[in-house]
Design a protein around this motif. Structure first.
Motif, PDB file in Angstrom:
ATOM      1  N   LYS A 118       0.231 -14.174  -0.086  1.00 33.80           N
ATOM      2  CA  LYS A 118       0.891 -14.763  -1.252  1.00 33.80           C
ATOM      3  C   LYS A 118       0.210 -14.533  -2.459  1.00 33.80           C
ATOM      4  CE  LYS A 118       3.086 -18.414   1.497  1.00 33.80           C
ATOM      5  NZ  LYS A 118       3.079 -19.860   1.797  1.00 33.80           N
ATOM      6  N   ALA A 119      -0.631 -13.793  -2.781  1.00 30.05           N
ATOM      7  CA  ALA A 119      -1.287 -13.569  -4.124  1.00 30.05           C
ATOM      8  C   ALA A 119      -0.217 -12.768  -4.815  1.00 30.05           C
ATOM      9  CB  ALA A 119      -2.321 -12.573  -3.821  1.00 30.05           C
ATOM     10  N   LEU A 120      -0.405 -13.206  -6.271  1.00 31.23           N
ATOM     11  CA  LEU A 120       0.598 -12.688  -7.240  1.00 31.23           C
ATOM     12  C   LEU A 120       0.428 -11.257  -7.738  1.00 31.23           C
ATOM     13  CD1 LEU A 120       1.176 -15.856  -9.181  1.00 31.23           C
ATOM     14  CD2 LEU A 120       2.517 -15.111  -7.223  1.00 31.23           C
ATOM     15  N   SER A 121      -0.864 -10.904  -7.390  1.00 24.65           N
ATOM     16  CA  SER A 121      -1.367  -9.300  -7.669  1.00 24.65           C
ATOM     17  C   SER A 121      -2.222  -8.650  -6.853  1.00 24.65           C
ATOM     18  CB  SER A 121      -1.795  -9.278  -9.026  1.00 24.65           C
ATOM     19  OG  SER A 121      -2.208  -7.974  -9.644  1.00 24.65           O
ATOM     20  N   ASP A 122      -1.870  -7.826  -6.361  1.00 26.36           N
ATOM     21  CA  ASP A 122      -3.124  -6.848  -5.422  1.00 26.36           C
ATOM     22  C   ASP A 122      -3.334  -7.467  -4.048  1.00 26.36           C
ATOM     23  OD1 ASP A 122      -3.098  -4.809  -7.099  1.00 26.36           O
ATOM     24  OD2 ASP A 122      -5.010  -4.944  -7.923  1.00 26.36           O
ATOM     25  N   GLY A 123      -2.245  -8.281  -3.621  1.00 26.08           N
ATOM     26  CA  GLY A 123      -2.608  -8.954  -2.142  1.00 26.08           C
ATOM     27  C   GLY A 123      -2.657  -8.056  -0.954  1.00 26.08           C
ATOM     28  N   ALA A 124      -2.113  -6.745  -1.261  1.00 26.48           N
ATOM     29  CA  ALA A 124      -2.254  -5.807  -0.242  1.00 26.48           C
ATOM     30  C   ALA A 124      -3.702  -5.129   0.070  1.00 26.48           C
ATOM     31  CB  ALA A 124      -1.253  -4.757  -0.608  1.00 26.48           C
ATOM     32  N   ASN A 125      -4.451  -5.435  -0.893  1.00 26.31           N
ATOM     33  CA  ASN A 125      -5.851  -4.921  -0.657  1.00 26.31           C
ATOM     34  C   ASN A 125      -7.049  -5.736  -0.684  1.00 26.31           C
ATOM     35  OD1 ASN A 125      -4.690  -3.354  -3.488  1.00 26.31           O
ATOM     36  ND2 ASN A 125      -6.853  -4.219  -3.659  1.00 26.31           N
ATOM     37  N   MET A 126      -6.750  -6.825  -0.590  1.00 27.27           N
ATOM     38  CA  MET A 126      -7.438  -8.156  -0.751  1.00 27.27           C
ATOM     39  C   MET A 126      -8.344  -8.489   0.632  1.00 27.27           C
ATOM     40  SD  MET A 126      -6.215 -11.129  -3.213  1.00 27.27           S
ATOM     41  CE  MET A 126      -5.933 -10.897  -5.125  1.00 27.27           C
ATOM     42  N   ILE A 127      -9.365  -9.058   0.442  1.00 26.02           N
ATOM     43  CA  ILE A 127      -9.901  -9.560   1.834  1.00 26.02           C
ATOM     44  C   ILE A 127      -9.571 -11.204   1.602  1.00 26.02           C
ATOM     45  CG2 ILE A 127     -12.274 -10.166   0.662  1.00 26.02           C
ATOM     46  CD1 ILE A 127     -13.681  -9.471   3.460  1.00 26.02           C
ATOM     47  N   ALA A 128      -9.188 -11.802   2.915  1.00 25.37           N
ATOM     48  CA  ALA A 128      -9.092 -13.056   2.948  1.00 25.37           C
ATOM     49  C   ALA A 128     -10.167 -13.991   2.770  1.00 25.37           C
ATOM     50  CB  ALA A 128      -8.281 -13.389   4.502  1.00 25.37           C
ATOM     51  N   LEU A 129     -10.309 -14.944   2.017  1.00 27.29           N
ATOM     52  CA  LEU A 129     -11.299 -15.716   1.599  1.00 27.29           C
ATOM     53  C   LEU A 129     -12.000 -16.167   2.812  1.00 27.29           C
ATOM     54  CD1 LEU A 129     -12.817 -17.128  -0.769  1.00 27.29           C
ATOM     55  CD2 LEU A 129     -11.360 -18.981  -0.673  1.00 27.29           C
ATOM     56  N   ASP A 130     -11.473 -16.631   3.675  1.00 24.36           N
ATOM     57  CA  ASP A 130     -12.088 -17.460   4.914  1.00 24.36           C
ATOM     58  C   ASP A 130     -12.557 -16.011   5.686  1.00 24.36           C
ATOM     59  OD1 ASP A 130     -11.206 -19.732   4.622  1.00 24.36           O
ATOM     60  OD2 ASP A 130      -9.614 -19.741   5.928  1.00 24.36           O
TER      61      ASP A 130
END
Length: 270
Positions: free
Chosen positions: A241-253
């Motif tokens: 649900k990130a508004l930018s670059d969600g496809a290459n982020m690490i989930a905070l948890d």
């Protein structure tokens, strides 16, 4: 490391430092949620933390992609995060006139990879007196970044960070060449590995950048092993649900477990 970042936690730590946060400032509540969790985990492992958030995303594939909530509003949120948690903050700038504006709110100015050769932008950032973090262009070698360092230092600022974020590999992929870390460390500046953007798959037909977040830990482990001083990771409570670059982020948890393993690697090579 030949650098001074105000308010950075654990100055006596032998750990790598972490630049982390959302890709773009989406709002106050989510920035505070991310910052609070980042501080909890980095305090646990004595990892110096710099909170990252872009006040505006100037480089988007599609004209209708989200770019931000307003420059001043976003910058004030970054300033509030920094003051509330006593941590340094970093944001990227895109044009020379933005340097002084952003410098009034954050501790570190980041130069995006596509703009790393823009002399006026580098000089304007340097002249603010803030730490200047330059991302290596996807089209450059590590050795060629010596000229970015020279431009900033010639403007009277010795606080420079260089960040690798991979090299273009064909039209829609990136590959990491770890020789770049070694080459850039030769310039006597801290070197960071951007573990999330280096896994992007840009220029997709859909107009939305893809990524391979399952490999973030792999990229980070290798970077620490070859001597990176810091790691850059964009994170979000719900990357989908990130508004930018969600496809290459690490989930905070998922981040704490990864940091725990990276700390052990760092200890092993010291």
């Amino acid at each position: 490391m030949n650098i001074t970042i105000p308010n950075i936690h654990h100055k006596d730590s032998n750990n790598f430092f972490l630049i982390a946060g959302p890709c773009v400032v989406e709002g106050r509540d989510i920035c505070f949620e991310i910052a609070e969790k980042l501080i909890t985990m980095t305090d646990k492992y004595k990892i110096p933390l710099v909170f990252k958030g872009s006040y505006r995303k100037a480089n988007r594939t599609k004209v209708d992609s989200f770019t931000g909530i307003g420059d001043e509003k976003a910058l004030k949120i970054l300033e509030e995060v920094g003051k509330s948690f006593s941590i340094p903050t970093i944001t990227d700038i895109h044009e020379s006139h933005e340097a002084a504006m952003a410098a009034a709110y954050v501790d570190v100015l980041q130069i995006p990879a596509f703009l790393c050769r823009q002399t006026e932008l580098l000089v304007a950032a340097a002249q603010t007196g803030k730490v200047v973090s330059v991302k290596k262009g996807q089209f450059l070698s590590g050795q060629s970044m010596q000229f970015a360092v020279e431009k900033i230092k010639a403007a009277g600022n010795n606080n420079v960070i260089l960040t690798d974020r991979g090299n273009s590999f064909g039209y829609s992929d990136l590959v990491v060449d770890y020789r770049n870390i070694v080459e850039m460390k030769a310039f006597d500046v801290p070197v960071v590995m951007d573990c999330t953007h280096s896994l992007q798959q840009p220029n997709q037909a859909s107009g939305v950048t893809g990524g391979k977040p399952a490999l973030i830990e792999t990229i980070a482990k290798a970077a620490i092993a070859v001597g990176a001083d810091g790691l850059f990771m964009e994170t979000h409570p719900n990357p989908a649900k990130a508004l930018s670059d969600g496809a290459n982020m690490i989930a905070l948890d998922n981040l704490e477990a990864v940091l725990a393993r990276l700390v052990r690697i760092r200890e092993a090579i010291l």
